[in-house]
Design an enzyme around this catalytic site. Sequence first.
Site, short mmCIF file in Angstrom:
data_model
loop_
_atom_site.label_atom_id
_atom_site.label_comp_id
_atom_site.label_asym_id
_atom_site.label_seq_id
_atom_site.Cartn_x
_atom_site.Cartn_y
_atom_site.Cartn_z
N ASP A 81 39.21 -41.84 -13.86
CA ASP A 81 40.17 -41.02 -13.13
C ASP A 81 39.46 -40.15 -12.09
OD1 ASP A 81 42.87 -39.65 -12.81
OD2 ASP A 81 41.66 -37.96 -13.50
N GLU A 125 41.76 -47.42 -14.53
CA GLU A 125 40.83 -46.29 -14.51
C GLU A 125 39.67 -46.51 -15.47
OE1 GLU A 125 43.29 -42.92 -15.33
OE2 GLU A 125 43.89 -42.68 -13.23
#
Length: 675
Positions: A165, A234
Site C-alpha cells: 500500500d 498490494e
Amino acid sequence: MFGGERLSTTGDGYVGRRRGDGSGSSSGAPSPPSVTQPLTVAAADQQAPRSRQSAAAKARRSAAAKARREVARKTSGSSEEGGGGGGSSLMVRPVPGQPVVVPTPAHAVRVSDDTCAAVERLLGYSFKSQATLREAMSHASMDEETRAAAGLGARNNERLEWLGDGALNLACAHYLHTRLPDHPEGELSRFHSVIISRAACASYVAALRLDGYLHVGLAMSATGVTATAGNFFEALLGALFVDGGWDAVETFFMSRLEPLIVERLRAPPQNYRSILTNYAVVRGLRLVFLVTMAAFVGSAGAWGVTAAVAGRDRFPRLNHIAPRPAVVPAAATRREGARMAAAGGPQRCLVIGGTRFSGLYLVQELLSRGHEVVMYNRGNTSIGDPKLMIPGESQADFDARNARTSVIVGDRTDGEELRDKLAGLKFDAVFDNNGRSLEDSAPLVDAAADMGVKHYVYMSSAGVYLKSDVMPHVEGDATDPKSRHLGKAQTEAYMVDAGIPYTSIRPTYIYGALNYNPLEQWFFERLAAGRPVCVPGHGAHLTGLGHVRDLATAMAATIETDASVGQVYNIQDRHAVTFDGVARTAATAMGMDPASVELVHYNPKDFDFGKNKAFPFRPQHFFTSPNKALRELDWSVQYELASGWKDTYENDFVPKQAQGKLKNDWVTDDMILGR
C-alpha cells in the site's frame, strides 16, 4: 499512512491501521481479537432464519459449491472424493476471475515452482526468494496448517499488503509528479485517488490475469470480491519491494501498469451513489437506501441496494451541477479556475458564527475563493474589530475582507427569530459551525429548503465515534450513544431524515492561532516555564491533530463538488502522534532540544482534580483517517505536525507571552508532582 511513532499492542488494546474497506494491518503486532471477515452470500444466508432462505439463495449456495468443486477439479486434476491431491505438487492453472479455494489441509494442492514462474512472467520479474512470492499469494482466510500444506509458508499476505500500500502510494505520486510537471497539486491528488483506489487495484489484477493465483480459505466466496483482489495487488507490490527494492517496484509500475493507468485516468468509474443522490436532490426527491442482501458479482463486490423515493415536497427543485468528467488534461489549469468550474461560479454562503477561531479562517478562505459571505451571529463582535484580524493578515487584506462581509444579527438558538430573519433570503451554501445540539440546528436545517440551499455543511466532531480497539476511525465507524457530542450525531441523523443536501465534517483536535481551546498553549506554557510535562498513563496514547487552516480549506472545498453531498469527512493531518510526542513536538517548535523535555507519567485515577482539567486530550487512542477527504475533495494537508505547531508558537503563543496573557495555571501539576 501513519508515521512517526511506532504502532504497538498495549494493555489498552490493539493499535493498528485500517482502511475504509475494513482490512487491517498490525505493523508486527498480533491481529485484533475481532476481525470482520468479508460476508459471502453463503455466510449471509446461514445467518438468516431457515424459513426465510429463498429458493434463489439455495441456488446461489449450490452454484458457489459447484464453483469450488470446479476450481478443485481444474487445479488438482482429482475428484472431490480424492481430497484434491493431499499436498501433491502440481501446477495450479488459474480460473479467470476466481481465487484458488483451499478449504482444509487435506484439499491443499501444493503450489509448484511452475506456478510461481507463471506469476513471475505476468509480473515481468524473477524473484530471488520464491518464499516471498508464495507469501503474497496466501490470503488470511487460510489457517497456518492449510497454508503449509499448500506450500505457501507460515504467514499470510497482510504484512506484504500493508507494505505494498505504501509502495503503491509513493510510486503513483512519483509517476504523476514526473509525468505531469505543470499540473497543480489538486489535480495530481484527484488523479492519484483514481489510480490507487481499491477498484482500480482489482482491475489491475484482472487485466494482468493474476486473479486466479490468490489462494483463499473456505470463508471467502469462490468468485472473489473487489477488496480481496485489490489487497492481493498490494501484497504483490509489497513482495516486489521486499525482494527487489524500489527498482523492482518502479520497473513493474512503468512496464506493466502505465498503460492501464492511462486508460483509467481517461475514463475513471463513476460514483453511482453520488450521481443517484444528486439526481434526487435536483428533482426535489428524497432517497431512502435499504440494504437488501450481500451479493458479490464476478470479481467486483457490490451490495444489493433498493433506493426508494419519498417526500417529494420536502425541498424545492435545485439547480443541477453536472459532474465534470475526470480526464488527463492537455495543459495545466489554475487551481482557482478549476474550483470555480466545479462549483459553477461564486456562491452565496451563510456562515453561522464566523467571528471565532475556525469561523474566522473559514470566512477568509471562502472570500479568497471568490464566494460571497453573510454571517449570522449575535453581533457581540462587530466587523472591523481588531480582535478579528488573523495573524499574518495585513491591514489592507483585513479591511478588504470586512468590506466583502455582511452580518445578520440574531441568536441561532432562538428558532423563531432565526426563521423570521432568514425568511425570503436565498443562499447556495450554509456553514453550520457552532450547533452543539439538535435543538440548535433543527430550525436551520428546516429552513434550508426555503433558502434553496445546495450544500449544507455541518461542523460535527470525531468525538461522536464509539471507542474502538481498531484504529484509525473511518467514516463508517459506530457512534457512541453516550458521547458528550451526542447532539452532533443526532443532528447528522436529522439532516439525513430531512433529505437536505448535507455534508458533515468530523475534525479531531484542531489547533492554530486564536484557538480558544488552548491545547497547544498548555504544552508551550509548561516548557517555557521550565516545568515538567505531566502526561496521563504511559504517554503512548495516539491522538490526531489538524491545523485550523486545513480545516477551513476542507470545508470550503466541500461546496465546490457535488460529490460531497450526503457524505461525512474526517479532518486531521495525515499522522497520529503519542502524548509524549506532542510534548516533544512543542519543544521542537520552540527551538528546544526535544530530548530535554522532562515527562512525568501518572495514573489519573489516583487523583481528584475536581473541575480542573489536568490534560488537554482524552486519555485514549483518538485519531481518524482523512483519506476519504483527501481522495474526494480538492483538498490536501498543508500543515503537518512540525510546521503547524511552529506556526502556532510563533503567531499565537509568542504574542500572548509578550502581552502577559498566559494562564500559567499549575494547580493540577502541583498535585501530581507533590505525590
